[in-house]
Design an enzyme around this catalytic site. Structure first.
Site, short mmCIF file in Angstrom:
data_model
loop_
_atom_site.label_atom_id
_atom_site.label_comp_id
_atom_site.label_asym_id
_atom_site.label_seq_id
_atom_site.Cartn_x
_atom_site.Cartn_y
_atom_site.Cartn_z
N ARG A 53 0.85 -1.19 0.00
CA ARG A 53 0.00 0.00 0.00
C ARG A 53 0.89 1.24 0.00
O ARG A 53 1.33 1.70 1.05
CB ARG A 53 -0.92 0.00 1.23
CG ARG A 53 -1.90 -1.16 1.25
CD ARG A 53 -2.72 -1.13 2.52
NE ARG A 53 -3.69 -2.23 2.56
CZ ARG A 53 -4.52 -2.45 3.57
NH1 ARG A 53 -4.48 -1.66 4.65
NH2 ARG A 53 -5.38 -3.46 3.53
N ASP A 55 2.13 5.09 -0.25
CA ASP A 55 1.59 6.34 0.27
C ASP A 55 1.29 7.33 -0.84
O ASP A 55 1.67 7.13 -2.01
CB ASP A 55 2.59 6.98 1.24
CG ASP A 55 2.72 6.22 2.54
OD1 ASP A 55 1.78 5.49 2.89
OD2 ASP A 55 3.77 6.36 3.20
N TYR A 114 12.33 -1.63 -3.64
CA TYR A 114 12.05 -0.21 -3.81
C TYR A 114 13.29 0.49 -4.36
O TYR A 114 14.43 0.08 -4.10
CB TYR A 114 11.68 0.44 -2.48
CG TYR A 114 10.27 0.17 -2.02
CD1 TYR A 114 9.21 1.01 -2.37
CD2 TYR A 114 9.98 -0.93 -1.22
CE1 TYR A 114 7.92 0.77 -1.94
CE2 TYR A 114 8.69 -1.19 -0.79
CZ TYR A 114 7.66 -0.34 -1.15
OH TYR A 114 6.39 -0.59 -0.73
N ARG A 205 11.74 5.79 3.22
CA ARG A 205 11.93 7.24 3.18
C ARG A 205 12.71 7.73 4.39
O ARG A 205 13.48 8.69 4.30
CB ARG A 205 10.58 7.93 3.09
CG ARG A 205 9.88 7.73 1.73
CD ARG A 205 8.43 8.18 1.77
NE ARG A 205 8.33 9.56 2.22
CZ ARG A 205 7.19 10.10 2.68
NH1 ARG A 205 6.09 9.35 2.77
NH2 ARG A 205 7.17 11.35 3.06
#
Length: 259
Positions: A53, A55, A114, A205
């Site tokens: 999911r 952001d 990622y 992040r």
């Protein structure tokens, strides 16, 4: 009902995130709306399941979902039909595959990958604005790699997760952090590639934001180890913006999209 896996690419900029929300545009809702034009079950409110999911503002080049359809589709025709009905949303179905009934996009996954894109240059971005994080000065890639080395392995990542993270445990195993530096016109680009079975909310992040401080010379590489050991969100570096982050791939015991 036949189950299908979908490989999806999207620009997260116009969306409030992956997950459907009542009054905000989401990637999930865009795909379910397109499916609703093709399948009676989704027209009646069926849902898809996603590997991750993302952001608001986060992009994907390799998101995976599964969907149970009433109609038996040839995968190529399903891909073409969905892409037609997704227009003009910046979402594309790259591939579809018929899978076993026990395949689950989230729970069957054994790794997620990622990539975070960061560009260092003096001039503002134009063509890539909204798809990469810009800083003004070059970074020390070797120092960032040294800092990142302290994060590889199984650790309590409390320092590097959001205060609203809903994961049961902060303990995760980070299998890989690669930092590639390359020259671009009038600047340098840094690609942070991270791989793990799963990630905490804002973990990538938070890590990249902390490593940027190392690269800028504000942190010593050893401070990354100290921050990890502190298990305290307050000592984390700044959380970098979402628009440089991409979900690039999801691994399964058997690739559903392999011919």
């Amino acid at each position: 009902m036949p189950r299908y896996a979908l490989l999806i690419e999207y620009d997260g900029g116009p969306f409030s995130g992956w997950q459907a929300q009542a009054d905000q545009p989401s990637v999930q809702q865009a795909i379910e709306t397109a499916l609703g034009r093709l399948d009676p079950g989704f027209a009646a409110g069926a849902r898809i399941g996603a590997a991750g999911r993302t952001d608001a503002g986060v992009h994907a080049t390799g998101q995976v979902v599964h969907a149970d359809l009433e109609r038996d589709w040839e995968p190529f025709r399903l891909t073409e039909a969905l892409n037609y009905h997704l227009k003009p949303a910046p979402v594309a179905i790259l591939a579809a595959a018929r899978v076993m009934d026990d395949f689950h996009a989230r729970f069957s996954a054994i790794e997620r990958r990622y990539c975070f894109r960061l560009i260092a240059r003096r001039a503002p971005l134009t063509h890539e604005r909204g798809s990469v994080w810009r800083v003004r000065n070059p970074l020390d890639a070797d120092a960032m790699r040294e800092g990142a080395s302290h994060l590889i392995g199984n650790h309590d990542f409390t320092t590097f997760r959001s205060s609203i993270c809903q994961a049961r445990s902060p303990v995760k195993t980070l299998d890989q952090i690669e930092i590639e530096e390359r020259e671009i016109p009038f600047g340098r680009e840094y690609l942070f590639r991270l791989r793990a079975r799963s990630f905490l909310h804002n973990q990538v992040r938070s890590i990249v934001g902390t490593l940027e401080r190392v690269g800028a010379g504000s942190w010593h590489p050893e401070q990354v180890a100290d921050a990890l050991a502190a298990r305290d969100r307050a000592v984390c570096g700044p959380v970098c913006p979402p628009y440089g982050l991409y979900l690039t791939g999801v691994g399964y015991p058997a690739d559903p999209f392999c011919p």
